[in-house]
Write an enzyme that holds these catalytic residues in place. Sequence first.
Site, PDB file in Angstrom:
ATOM      1  N   GLU A   1     -26.052  15.812   6.658  1.00  0.00           N
ATOM      2  CA  GLU A   1     -25.537  14.657   7.402  1.00  0.00           C
ATOM      3  C   GLU A   1     -25.834  14.872   8.881  1.00  0.00           C
ATOM      4  O   GLU A   1     -26.276  15.952   9.294  1.00  0.00           O
ATOM      5  CB  GLU A   1     -24.034  14.484   7.153  1.00  0.00           C
ATOM      6  CG  GLU A   1     -23.761  13.974   5.736  1.00  0.00           C
ATOM      7  CD  GLU A   1     -22.293  13.811   5.389  1.00  0.00           C
ATOM      8  OE1 GLU A   1     -21.456  13.787   6.301  1.00  0.00           O
ATOM      9  OE2 GLU A   1     -21.997  13.719   4.191  1.00  0.00           O
TER      10      GLU A   1
ATOM     11  N   HIS B   1     -17.431   4.980  12.504  1.00  0.00           N
ATOM     12  CA  HIS B   1     -18.557   5.338  11.635  1.00  0.00           C
ATOM     13  C   HIS B   1     -19.640   4.289  11.844  1.00  0.00           C
ATOM     14  O   HIS B   1     -19.346   3.092  11.865  1.00  0.00           O
ATOM     15  CB  HIS B   1     -18.094   5.355  10.170  1.00  0.00           C
ATOM     16  CG  HIS B   1     -19.041   6.090   9.276  1.00  0.00           C
ATOM     17  ND1 HIS B   1     -20.310   5.636   8.992  1.00  0.00           N
ATOM     18  CD2 HIS B   1     -18.912   7.262   8.603  1.00  0.00           C
ATOM     19  CE1 HIS B   1     -20.907   6.496   8.179  1.00  0.00           C
ATOM     20  NE2 HIS B   1     -20.086   7.498   7.938  1.00  0.00           N
TER      21      HIS B   1
ATOM     22  N   ARG C   1     -22.361  10.746  15.490  1.00  0.00           N
ATOM     23  CA  ARG C   1     -21.865   9.409  15.149  1.00  0.00           C
ATOM     24  C   ARG C   1     -21.595   8.501  16.327  1.00  0.00           C
ATOM     25  O   ARG C   1     -21.838   7.303  16.262  1.00  0.00           O
ATOM     26  CB  ARG C   1     -20.536   9.557  14.413  1.00  0.00           C
ATOM     27  CG  ARG C   1     -20.747   9.739  12.992  1.00  0.00           C
ATOM     28  CD  ARG C   1     -19.458   9.763  12.266  1.00  0.00           C
ATOM     29  NE  ARG C   1     -19.805  10.290  10.965  1.00  0.00           N
ATOM     30  CZ  ARG C   1     -18.961  10.662  10.059  1.00  0.00           C
ATOM     31  NH1 ARG C   1     -17.682  10.585  10.290  1.00  0.00           N
ATOM     32  NH2 ARG C   1     -19.367  11.114   8.912  1.00  0.00           N
TER      33      ARG C   1
ATOM     34  N   HIS D   1     -13.060   4.777  11.856  1.00  0.00           N
ATOM     35  CA  HIS D   1     -13.188   5.646  10.683  1.00  0.00           C
ATOM     36  C   HIS D   1     -12.236   6.829  10.689  1.00  0.00           C
ATOM     37  O   HIS D   1     -11.637   7.157   9.674  1.00  0.00           O
ATOM     38  CB  HIS D   1     -14.631   6.138  10.638  1.00  0.00           C
ATOM     39  CG  HIS D   1     -14.966   7.005   9.462  1.00  0.00           C
ATOM     40  ND1 HIS D   1     -14.875   6.539   8.171  1.00  0.00           N
ATOM     41  CD2 HIS D   1     -15.403   8.293   9.382  1.00  0.00           C
ATOM     42  CE1 HIS D   1     -15.241   7.505   7.334  1.00  0.00           C
ATOM     43  NE2 HIS D   1     -15.548   8.586   8.041  1.00  0.00           N
TER      44      HIS D   1
ATOM     45  N   ARG E   1     -15.937  14.182  15.951  1.00  0.00           N
ATOM     46  CA  ARG E   1     -15.947  15.016  14.740  1.00  0.00           C
ATOM     47  C   ARG E   1     -17.336  15.079  14.099  1.00  0.00           C
ATOM     48  O   ARG E   1     -17.986  14.063  13.901  1.00  0.00           O
ATOM     49  CB  ARG E   1     -14.956  14.445  13.724  1.00  0.00           C
ATOM     50  CG  ARG E   1     -14.937  15.167  12.401  1.00  0.00           C
ATOM     51  CD  ARG E   1     -13.844  14.628  11.518  1.00  0.00           C
ATOM     52  NE  ARG E   1     -14.127  13.292  11.063  1.00  0.00           N
ATOM     53  CZ  ARG E   1     -14.733  13.015   9.903  1.00  0.00           C
ATOM     54  NH1 ARG E   1     -15.121  13.975   9.090  1.00  0.00           N
ATOM     55  NH2 ARG E   1     -14.941  11.768   9.551  1.00  0.00           N
TER      56      ARG E   1
HETATM   57  P1  FAD Z   1      -4.911  11.069   3.634  1.00  0.00           P
HETATM   58  O1  FAD Z   1      -5.831  11.484   2.564  1.00  0.00           O
HETATM   59  O2  FAD Z   1      -5.205   9.765   4.284  1.00  0.00           O
HETATM   60  O3  FAD Z   1      -3.440  11.022   3.038  1.00  0.00           O
HETATM   61  C1  FAD Z   1      -2.368  10.512   3.787  1.00  0.00           C
HETATM   62  C2  FAD Z   1      -1.156  10.410   2.902  1.00  0.00           C
HETATM   63  O4  FAD Z   1      -0.007  10.109   3.666  1.00  0.00           O
HETATM   64  C3  FAD Z   1      -1.227   9.326   1.845  1.00  0.00           C
HETATM   65  O5  FAD Z   1      -0.767   9.873   0.648  1.00  0.00           O
HETATM   66  C4  FAD Z   1      -0.265   8.252   2.336  1.00  0.00           C
HETATM   67  O6  FAD Z   1       0.310   7.496   1.315  1.00  0.00           O
HETATM   68  C5  FAD Z   1       0.769   9.135   3.006  1.00  0.00           C
HETATM   69  N1  FAD Z   1       1.603   8.470   4.009  1.00  0.00           N
HETATM   70  C6  FAD Z   1       1.236   7.893   5.169  1.00  0.00           C
HETATM   71  N2  FAD Z   1       2.310   7.436   5.829  1.00  0.00           N
HETATM   72  C7  FAD Z   1       3.383   7.739   5.062  1.00  0.00           C
HETATM   73  C8  FAD Z   1       4.781   7.528   5.201  1.00  0.00           C
HETATM   74  N3  FAD Z   1       5.317   6.908   6.253  1.00  0.00           N
HETATM   75  N4  FAD Z   1       5.599   7.970   4.209  1.00  0.00           N
HETATM   76  C9  FAD Z   1       5.087   8.571   3.108  1.00  0.00           C
HETATM   77  N5  FAD Z   1       3.773   8.798   2.927  1.00  0.00           N
HETATM   78  C10 FAD Z   1       2.943   8.389   3.898  1.00  0.00           C
HETATM   79  N6  FAD Z   1     -14.217  13.365   5.478  1.00  0.00           N
HETATM   80  C11 FAD Z   1     -15.023  14.354   5.057  1.00  0.00           C
HETATM   81  O7  FAD Z   1     -14.824  15.522   5.428  1.00  0.00           O
HETATM   82  N7  FAD Z   1     -16.053  14.092   4.206  1.00  0.00           N
HETATM   83  C12 FAD Z   1     -16.337  12.837   3.761  1.00  0.00           C
HETATM   84  O8  FAD Z   1     -17.252  12.633   2.983  1.00  0.00           O
HETATM   85  C13 FAD Z   1     -15.516  11.777   4.208  1.00  0.00           C
HETATM   86  N8  FAD Z   1     -15.750  10.505   3.803  1.00  0.00           N
HETATM   87  C14 FAD Z   1     -14.867   9.527   4.150  1.00  0.00           C
HETATM   88  C15 FAD Z   1     -15.046   8.231   3.646  1.00  0.00           C
HETATM   89  C16 FAD Z   1     -14.123   7.244   3.918  1.00  0.00           C
HETATM   90  C17 FAD Z   1     -14.314   5.860   3.372  1.00  0.00           C
HETATM   91  C18 FAD Z   1     -13.005   7.536   4.741  1.00  0.00           C
HETATM   92  C19 FAD Z   1     -11.976   6.482   5.045  1.00  0.00           C
HETATM   93  C20 FAD Z   1     -12.835   8.803   5.270  1.00  0.00           C
HETATM   94  C21 FAD Z   1     -13.760   9.802   4.983  1.00  0.00           C
HETATM   95  N9  FAD Z   1     -13.601  11.101   5.479  1.00  0.00           N
HETATM   96  C22 FAD Z   1     -14.431  12.091   5.058  1.00  0.00           C
HETATM   97  C23 FAD Z   1     -12.411  11.447   6.255  1.00  0.00           C
HETATM   98  C24 FAD Z   1     -11.392  12.106   5.313  1.00  0.00           C
HETATM   99  O9  FAD Z   1     -11.410  11.440   4.074  1.00  0.00           O
HETATM  100  C25 FAD Z   1      -9.979  12.076   5.865  1.00  0.00           C
HETATM  101  O10 FAD Z   1      -9.954  12.495   7.191  1.00  0.00           O
HETATM  102  C26 FAD Z   1      -9.088  13.003   5.050  1.00  0.00           C
HETATM  103  O11 FAD Z   1      -9.193  12.691   3.692  1.00  0.00           O
HETATM  104  C27 FAD Z   1      -7.642  12.867   5.503  1.00  0.00           C
HETATM  105  O12 FAD Z   1      -6.846  13.594   4.624  1.00  0.00           O
HETATM  106  P2  FAD Z   1      -5.288  13.681   4.884  1.00  0.00           P
HETATM  107  O13 FAD Z   1      -4.737  14.498   3.786  1.00  0.00           O
HETATM  108  O14 FAD Z   1      -5.037  14.100   6.264  1.00  0.00           O
HETATM  109  O15 FAD Z   1      -4.792  12.152   4.783  1.00  0.00           O
HETATM  110  C1  SIN Z   2     -19.641   9.818   5.092  1.00  0.00           C
HETATM  111  O1  SIN Z   2     -19.871  10.039   3.911  1.00  0.00           O
HETATM  112  O2  SIN Z   2     -20.420   9.284   5.877  1.00  0.00           O
HETATM  113  C2  SIN Z   2     -18.310  10.197   5.635  1.00  0.00           C
HETATM  114  C3  SIN Z   2     -18.353  11.588   6.033  1.00  0.00           C
HETATM  115  C4  SIN Z   2     -17.248  11.884   6.984  1.00  0.00           C
HETATM  116  O3  SIN Z   2     -16.521  10.987   7.413  1.00  0.00           O
HETATM  117  O4  SIN Z   2     -17.130  13.045   7.338  1.00  0.00           O
END
Ligand code: FAD
Ligand code: SIN
Length: 525
Positions: free
Chosen positions: A117, A245, A291, A352, A387
């Site tokens: 990437e 993104h 990005r 993003h 990032r």
């Molecule tokens: P999340 O996975 O967002 O989880 C948050 C949790 O908090 C959820 O369960 C939600 O319900 C809960 N929550 C929120 N507020 C409350 C509340 N008030 N009370 C109770 N529960 C609550 N990153 C990479 O490294 N590689 C990738 O390929 C990549 N692709 C991506 C593609 C997309 C489409 C997106 C949107 C993001 C991508 N990212 C990627 C970024 C990455 O997915 C996120 O940064 C990461 O998954 C965040 O994880 P997290 O556990 O911090 O939060």
């Molecule tokens: C992507 O697949 O482009 C998302 C990767 C990331 O957000 O790190």
Amino acid sequence: MSEEIISDVLVIGTGIAGATLAWKAAEQGLKVAVLTKGEKLHENNTYYAQGGIVSLGEDDSPELLARDIIKAGGGINNLEAVKVISEEGPKIVEEFLIKKLKVPFESENGKFKFGKEAAHSKRRILYVGDQTGKAIMELLERAVVSHPNIKVYTGHTAVDLITNTHHSTNPQEIYRKPICMGAYVLDRYTGEIKRFFARFTALATGGLGRIYLHTTNPPGARGDGFAMASRAGARVIHMEYIQFHPTSLFHRDADGFLISEAVRGEGAKLLTRNGEPFMYKYAPQGELAPRDVVSRAIYEEMHRRGDSYVLLDLASYAKFDIPSRFPGIYKKCKELGIDITREPIPVVPAAHYTIGGVFVDTWGRSSLDRLYAVGEISCTGVHGANRLASTSLLEGLTWGWRAAIDMASKDEDALPFHEIPPWIRPKREVKVDPALIVQDWVNIKHTMWNYAGIIRTKRRLGRALSDLEYLHKRIEEFYRTARVNDEIIGLRNGIVSALLVVKAAIRNEKSLGAHFIKVEENGEL
Ligand code: FAD
Ligand code: SIN
């Protein structure tokens, strides 16, 4: 009397960060309560991750990974945190994701295949097609739900963190050090507000993409954690750095569907609507520039030409079977009438990832005693001002793991939970009118997109601040009299998160990474 739940650890959020923390804490014998506002554990950003998770590729090293992270981050990264993620992160991937959960990362002849990437000097990204997040999350969910030391509460929305200094009935507590003692939580099924008490509380609530008009994030990413942490008095930093993104699908029914950076990593080129390449004008790395650079280049081209999207051409450059390498993207585009094996994909940038957040040390400890933050809600400083792709899953995993180790190593005093009163409801509760919520969200999203988006000016930010402050006052009044539900909680948090971003952007006049302030024609910022 409202229900009270007492555990060693309270984890708010069940993405990669919260679920990893919960599992690792439980494995070390701690009793864990984990809650999510979703009906399912996997309603989160993690589930939608496409490109993959960074590890170490062939001929790779923690030093090379660290160098790429710092370069993408504009050099303001927290060096200690970068060292932790690049040295410890890949080991946790191996121990937990590969050996324990058995995530089926793509491999050939017994060797992992590594994706590429933007801004990575090596192929080092482990992936499962273009649905890496789904593959990880499903296995994590199973591990968490089946663990005897973990109690899962779905459909539970945290409303506010509980601290001794804000909530105790003991007047002496105001003179003591602030300590987080748990959270007031709405049970979405019964409408009751419960008290969850814990020796350690962890915010793992993810990001805030949904405060923008265009975003790749699913509906839950509305910034609850940033607002809760700031109300509780935890330090929140770097909120001006919102990562856009470059390539979300441009289609009225796509709702910000992501076209993974891995598509450019595998050779796709960006073109204007009439088929001219343009990235070479903006960066020597072309499509594989960081990005922020690619997003601004697309934005500039769209504005210059009056176009509402650009094209991403994979069909002309792919030397592999597109449907098997990118099955999710192929299927989604096909459903919307776009055949990516034959034609370019219309794309636009979208909000993003939240780079800033609750400031934490390398063990996930925030500035508020007994409050941890892990994953996208936190700011470890790993990402600096921008990032590097696919490092956020790794960050969530690493800090979730380490926070749990830190909690298990502590033998803290018991907390005076009995001094925390039940939630106080307004004397006359008003039922929330959904039309007001919808309209307030429209205002927030448009304001953030137009005034605090990819390219900002001081004037736009000033306008955003005054509009949002007015809205904040009205929403807070609305909230004070409302019968609390998930929607009003989200709106109240969304406006606070928007203000955190705008205020931070106003304070920082230096363009760097994901924060870009354009000097206006008359020379004003
Ligand atoms: P999340 O996975 O967002 O989880 C948050 C949790 O908090 C959820 O369960 C939600 O319900 C809960 N929550 C929120 N507020 C409350 C509340 N008030 N009370 C109770 N529960 C609550 N990153 C990479 O490294 N590689 C990738 O390929 C990549 N692709 C991506 C593609 C997309 C489409 C997106 C949107 C993001 C991508 N990212 C990627 C970024 C990455 O997915 C996120 O940064 C990461 O998954 C965040 O994880 P997290 O556990 O911090 O939060
Ligand atoms: C992507 O697949 O482009 C998302 C990767 C990331 O957000 O790190």
